[in-house]
Scaffold this motif. Structure first.
Motif, PDB file in Angstrom:
ATOM      1  N   PHE A 138       4.685  -5.437 -19.803  1.00  0.00           N
ATOM      2  CA  PHE A 138       4.670  -6.027 -21.255  1.00  0.00           C
ATOM      3  C   PHE A 138       3.398  -5.632 -22.169  1.00  0.00           C
ATOM      4  O   PHE A 138       3.245  -5.283 -23.468  1.00  0.00           O
ATOM      5  CB  PHE A 138       4.893  -7.514 -21.440  1.00  0.00           C
ATOM      6  CG  PHE A 138       4.810  -7.897 -22.797  1.00  0.00           C
ATOM      7  CD1 PHE A 138       5.756  -8.184 -23.740  1.00  0.00           C
ATOM      8  CD2 PHE A 138       3.517  -8.798 -23.232  1.00  0.00           C
ATOM      9  CE1 PHE A 138       5.831  -8.410 -24.875  1.00  0.00           C
ATOM     10  CE2 PHE A 138       3.575  -9.431 -24.355  1.00  0.00           C
ATOM     11  CZ  PHE A 138       4.416  -9.121 -25.491  1.00  0.00           C
ATOM     12  N   ASP A 139       2.228  -6.149 -21.360  1.00  0.00           N
ATOM     13  CA  ASP A 139       0.851  -5.716 -22.150  1.00  0.00           C
ATOM     14  C   ASP A 139       0.659  -4.312 -22.337  1.00  0.00           C
ATOM     15  O   ASP A 139       0.190  -3.904 -23.374  1.00  0.00           O
ATOM     16  CB  ASP A 139      -0.163  -6.279 -20.908  1.00  0.00           C
ATOM     17  CG  ASP A 139      -0.179  -7.564 -20.764  1.00  0.00           C
ATOM     18  OD1 ASP A 139      -0.092  -8.385 -21.669  1.00  0.00           O
ATOM     19  OD2 ASP A 139      -0.451  -8.006 -19.457  1.00  0.00           O
ATOM     20  N   GLN A 199       2.927  -2.006 -22.705  1.00  0.00           N
ATOM     21  CA  GLN A 199       3.827  -1.342 -23.839  1.00  0.00           C
ATOM     22  C   GLN A 199       3.378  -1.967 -25.144  1.00  0.00           C
ATOM     23  O   GLN A 199       3.344  -1.049 -26.241  1.00  0.00           O
ATOM     24  CB  GLN A 199       5.359  -2.058 -23.492  1.00  0.00           C
ATOM     25  CG  GLN A 199       6.379  -1.610 -24.433  1.00  0.00           C
ATOM     26  CD  GLN A 199       7.579  -2.431 -24.309  1.00  0.00           C
ATOM     27  OE1 GLN A 199       7.801  -3.654 -24.186  1.00  0.00           O
ATOM     28  NE2 GLN A 199       8.730  -1.793 -24.685  1.00  0.00           N
ATOM     29  N   PHE A 200       2.690  -2.992 -25.218  1.00  0.00           N
ATOM     30  CA  PHE A 200       2.320  -3.602 -26.518  1.00  0.00           C
ATOM     31  C   PHE A 200       1.277  -2.726 -26.854  1.00  0.00           C
ATOM     32  O   PHE A 200       1.278  -2.344 -28.044  1.00  0.00           O
ATOM     33  CB  PHE A 200       1.745  -5.018 -26.175  1.00  0.00           C
ATOM     34  CG  PHE A 200       1.363  -5.876 -27.276  1.00  0.00           C
ATOM     35  CD1 PHE A 200       2.291  -6.592 -28.200  1.00  0.00           C
ATOM     36  CD2 PHE A 200       0.357  -5.794 -28.029  1.00  0.00           C
ATOM     37  CE1 PHE A 200       2.033  -7.263 -28.966  1.00  0.00           C
ATOM     38  CE2 PHE A 200      -0.137  -6.704 -29.083  1.00  0.00           C
ATOM     39  CZ  PHE A 200       0.753  -7.172 -29.414  1.00  0.00           C
ATOM     40  N   GLN A 211       2.560   0.490 -28.244  1.00  0.00           N
ATOM     41  CA  GLN A 211       3.336   0.296 -29.478  1.00  0.00           C
ATOM     42  C   GLN A 211       2.302   0.144 -30.589  1.00  0.00           C
ATOM     43  O   GLN A 211       2.440   0.778 -31.716  1.00  0.00           O
ATOM     44  CB  GLN A 211       4.258  -1.044 -29.324  1.00  0.00           C
ATOM     45  CG  GLN A 211       5.448  -0.738 -28.626  1.00  0.00           C
ATOM     46  CD  GLN A 211       6.151  -2.094 -28.368  1.00  0.00           C
ATOM     47  OE1 GLN A 211       5.543  -3.309 -28.498  1.00  0.00           O
ATOM     48  NE2 GLN A 211       7.440  -2.150 -27.969  1.00  0.00           N
ATOM     49  N   ARG A 212       1.162  -0.687 -30.337  1.00  0.00           N
ATOM     50  CA  ARG A 212       0.046  -0.713 -31.337  1.00  0.00           C
ATOM     51  C   ARG A 212      -0.446   0.945 -31.688  1.00  0.00           C
ATOM     52  O   ARG A 212      -0.819   1.137 -32.738  1.00  0.00           O
ATOM     53  CB  ARG A 212      -1.046  -1.454 -30.543  1.00  0.00           C
ATOM     54  CG  ARG A 212      -2.158  -1.602 -31.585  1.00  0.00           C
ATOM     55  CD  ARG A 212      -1.880  -2.404 -32.981  1.00  0.00           C
ATOM     56  NE  ARG A 212      -2.853  -2.802 -33.676  1.00  0.00           N
ATOM     57  CZ  ARG A 212      -3.045  -3.476 -34.820  1.00  0.00           C
ATOM     58  NH1 ARG A 212      -1.751  -3.959 -35.439  1.00  0.00           N
ATOM     59  NH2 ARG A 212      -4.021  -3.949 -35.112  1.00  0.00           N
ATOM     60  N   ALA A 226       1.196   3.481 -31.416  1.00  0.00           N
ATOM     61  CA  ALA A 226       2.273   4.099 -32.109  1.00  0.00           C
ATOM     62  C   ALA A 226       2.127   3.866 -33.780  1.00  0.00           C
ATOM     63  O   ALA A 226       2.454   4.559 -34.500  1.00  0.00           O
ATOM     64  CB  ALA A 226       3.602   3.889 -31.561  1.00  0.00           C
TER      65      ALA A 226
END
Lengths: 606, 127
Positions: free
Chosen positions: A7-8, A10-11, A14-15, A17
């Motif tokens: 999760f960390d 991916q987060f 995403q940031r 991106a």
């Protein structure tokens, strides 16, 4: 160290991106400068004097060697201005008398981040992805939001520690990251955490300072300070709560920040920090926070109460690494046997100044000094960053820490490895035994890089470092905090220096105010307090002489064993003022003793 | 989240059940009886007071009607607004609807609880 979950990871991706999308819209002209500005700031991108600056978050200072190597890569491949940008910068700098500017460097800051000065904006999204590849980012390292949470560089290893703050810091990092309600506060918001007897995180100088403690029943919680800060109005944080149970700290912080968001001043940026609200409202602010906290618990369900399982999960990440304690003392002995008498003495000094005791008796915490001649305080070249990563792998379970004093610390060094580490660090120029001494200067990048600065810091630090190269003299002077800021924003923490130097400008020239008697709140320095200015500003050429005059006054007046700050407290400012004034040559001869008023030409953080 | 173009908002008359709350007002002091829509105002997109107002209206005061963001409303603030309790926003005239929809879909999940999903990620119960 904290281990990123899927999760960390991916987060952060995403940031990165999201930032690429914003950058592309900006470069395509769809996102105007003023609309893009807060977005890039909240990813760590400033626009500085000559080029963009990136501030990379190092949460509570912990770095893995693989992360250091990526920072080295960024320094080597991206912290490189085009010939045109560098040419323009150098020609402008030449007017100030500077012939060169460092490129290809990372810079350790007092708030445990790492900065780069020359990355082109159109490459910035690539750099964010590179950082994300090793679980790093620049989220909230700037902007009017909750900044990177800082802590004690000796967290988890200090013998004087009550409670390891790192799991709590990590939980607070997650809570503050992209908090939707607090992304556009009146001003920046800084939190520092300490869990030891000695405050190595300057907590009283922060918007919120947290001390992990046990109460009378032996329960773990936080003493909470609020409203500290430097800048043009230096204020020491006040205790708002003697004890908040550890599992309620996020709910309490939510109350502190929500009341600030609603009632902090927005009409005047100079008065927008929480310290001004606390100063103006005092008990009324405290009462509002208490009422808000109670409403969060009673009405909202206190949903950010930290479950024990979450604390356990995060705590497990901070288990001490397994270090084999096989006996290597024979190897250590053989290294020591080859040393000359002079080297023996230097090694002993290094042990005394740069090596600290450890919670585990067989281990030591070793500071690599990034304070030496020819190197701006806290600057690390690409090769040095790589080399530090190698040292961390070889001697410190792959881990390093950025310290508040802008050095790099190796937290897991076997005592028997000290001679080998000393040799390796010395070969890299990172073993100067000056930690805590006069030349362990804290300094901001100043006018050489920063668009806000009124004066340069680096040449001042360099002049003082050059003057005090003699190790015998440095040891004789003992522990002294010398802090230099290039402007009233106080990134170089001049207010808390035993000796503080503040760059100011007047009629386009650089001048320096010198202050005395400041404290960061450590045991050596006593309770946090801002220093007092010792007279009209000095010319750049005079600062090293003034520092020397102050130290001469101390050398003459000290009682046996009395350190500098104690001597200043005992004598008061007058003899030091007189000595500083007597050291004037440029300002005296030219009749140019200047009282520079700070409310005219000072700056605000981008 | 309902995205409203600036000109569409101008055309719509405000009814008696619409309440505008000033950026510096305390939502707790407002009578919400019969109110169907509340407009909160962003005088500048960098002024974040309305986020806290929205949070209080939704979570503390239990307002169930439409909570609309007005003023200097930019694409890149929409997700913050949505998470603070807004369910409608009047975009500033120069904002792109496509970019807005992209911005709203960027993150799968967040760490902390908010007005829309009160439980933080660490409880394992966030949707």
């Amino acid at each position: 160290m904290y281990h990123y979950t899927d999760f960390d990871r991916q987060f952060v991706q995403q940031r990165a991106a999201q930032y690429r999308d914003q950058l592309q819209r900006h470069l395509a002209g769809e996102l105007k400068d003023e609309d893009f500005r807060p977005l890039r700031l909240q990813n760590g991108w400033y626009v500085q004097r000559y080029a963009p600056m990136l501030r990379v978050a190092v949460p509570y200072g912990e770095l893995a060697s693989r992360q250091l190597r990526v920072l080295a890569k960024i320094a080597r491949d991206y912290d490189q201005p085009s010939a045109e940008v560098l040419g323009t910068a150098l020609s402008k700098q030449a007017e100030l008398g500077t012939q060169s500017l460092a490129v290809g460097y990372g810079h350790f800051t007092t708030r445990q981040n790492v900065q780069f000065n020359w990355i082109a904006l159109d490459k910035s999204a690539d750099v964010m992805e590179l950082l994300a590849s090793v679980d790093m980012h620049g989220i909230q390292t700037s902007g009017n939001c909750i900044r990177n949470i800082t802590g004690d560089a000796l967290a988890g290893i200090a013998p004087d520690e009550h409670i390891d703050p790192r799991p709590y810091c990590e939980i607070m990092r997650q809570w503050s990251t992209l908090h939707p309600e607090f992304a556009f506060l009146p001003r920046k918001f800084k939190i520092a955490v300490s869990g030891a007897a000695e405050d190595r995180a300057a907590t009283a100088w922060h918007d919120v300072g947290l001390h992990l403690i046990h109460n009378d029943q032996g329960e773990v919680g936080f003493k909470v300070l609020v409203g500290g800060g430097m800048g043009r109005t230096p204020i020491i944080g006040r205790t708002i709560r003697e004890f908040v149970p550890w599992n309620q700290i996020l709910n309490f912080l939510e109350a502190v920040v929500r009341v600030y968001n609603r009632f902090g001043r927005r009409d005047n940026l100079y008065k927008a920090r929480i310290k001004i609200l606390v100063k103006a409202e005092g008990q009324r602010y405290f009462d509002e926070v208490e009422a808000e906290y109670q409403a969060i618990l009673a009405h909202d369900g206190g949903q950010h109460a930290i479950p024990q399982a979450e604390l356990d999960r995060v705590t497990a990440c901070f288990k001490a690494p397994s270090i084999t304690l096989d006996d290597t003392s024979a190897a250590a002995e053989s290294i020591l046997a080859t040393l000359s008498t002079k080297d023996q003495a230097e090694y002993q000094r290094w042990l005394q100044q740069n090596v600290k005791g450890h919670k585990y008796p067989a281990l030591r915490a070793v500071t690599l000094s990034f304070k030496r001649l020819g190197l701006a305080p806290g600057d690390a070249s690409a090769d040095q960053l790589d080399a530090a990563a190698d040292l961390a792998d070889r001697f410190s379970a792959g881990e390093a820490r950025v310290s508040h004093e802008q050095n790099l610390l190796l937290p897991w060094v076997r005592a028997s490895d000290l001679p080998a580490l000393w040799q390796a660090a010395r070969a890299l120029g990172l073993a100067r035994p000056n930690i805590g001494l006069l030349t362990d200067i804290i300094a901001c990048p100043g006018g050489d890089f920063c668009a806000l600065a009124n004066a340069r810091s680096i040449p001042i630090a360099e002049a003082i470092t050059e003057r005090f190269q003699d190790l015998d003299e440095l040891f004789d002077l003992g522990e002294i905090d010398l802090h230099i800021s290039g402007c009233i924003n106080s990134c170089g923490h001049h207010h808390s220096g035993h000796i503080g130097v503040l760059g100011v400008d007047k009629d386009g020239r650089e001048w320096y105010q010198v202050s005395l008697g400041g404290s960061d709140g450590s045991a050596l320095s006593g309770d946090a307090i801002p220093g007092k200015v010792i007279g009209p500003s000095f010319a750049a050429s005079e600062v090293a002489d003034v520092v020397e005059a102050l130290l001469d006054t101390y050398r003459t007046a000290r009682t046996p064993g009395e350190n500098f700050i104690s001597c200043v407290r005992r004598l008061g400012l007058d003899p030091f003022k007189a000595a500083g004034n007597a050291a004037r040559h440029e300002t005296r001869d030219a009749g140019q003793v200047l009282n520079v008023h700070l409310n005219s030409a000072d700056a605000l953080t981008d | 989240m309902k995205l409203i173009a600036a000109d569409a908002d101008q055309a719509r008359a405000t009814g008696p059940n619409v309440l505008k709350i000033a950026n510096d007002a305390n939502p707790a002091e407002v009578n919400l009886d019969g109110i169907e829509r509340i407009d909160l105002h962003f005088p500048k997109f960098t002024d974040g007071r309305a986020y806290s107002q929205a949070f209080l209206l939704r979570r503390r005061l239990g307002f169930k009607g439409e909570l609309r963001a007005t003023g200097d409303v930019l694409v890149d603030q929409l997700q913050l607004m949505q998470r603070s309790g807004f369910d409608a926003a009047v975009l500033r005239a120069d904002q792109s609807l496509a970019a807005a929809e992209r911005a709203l879909a960027l993150f799968a999940d967040f760490y902390q609880g908010d007005a829309a999903h009160p439980q933080p990620h660490f409880t394992g119960s966030q949707a």
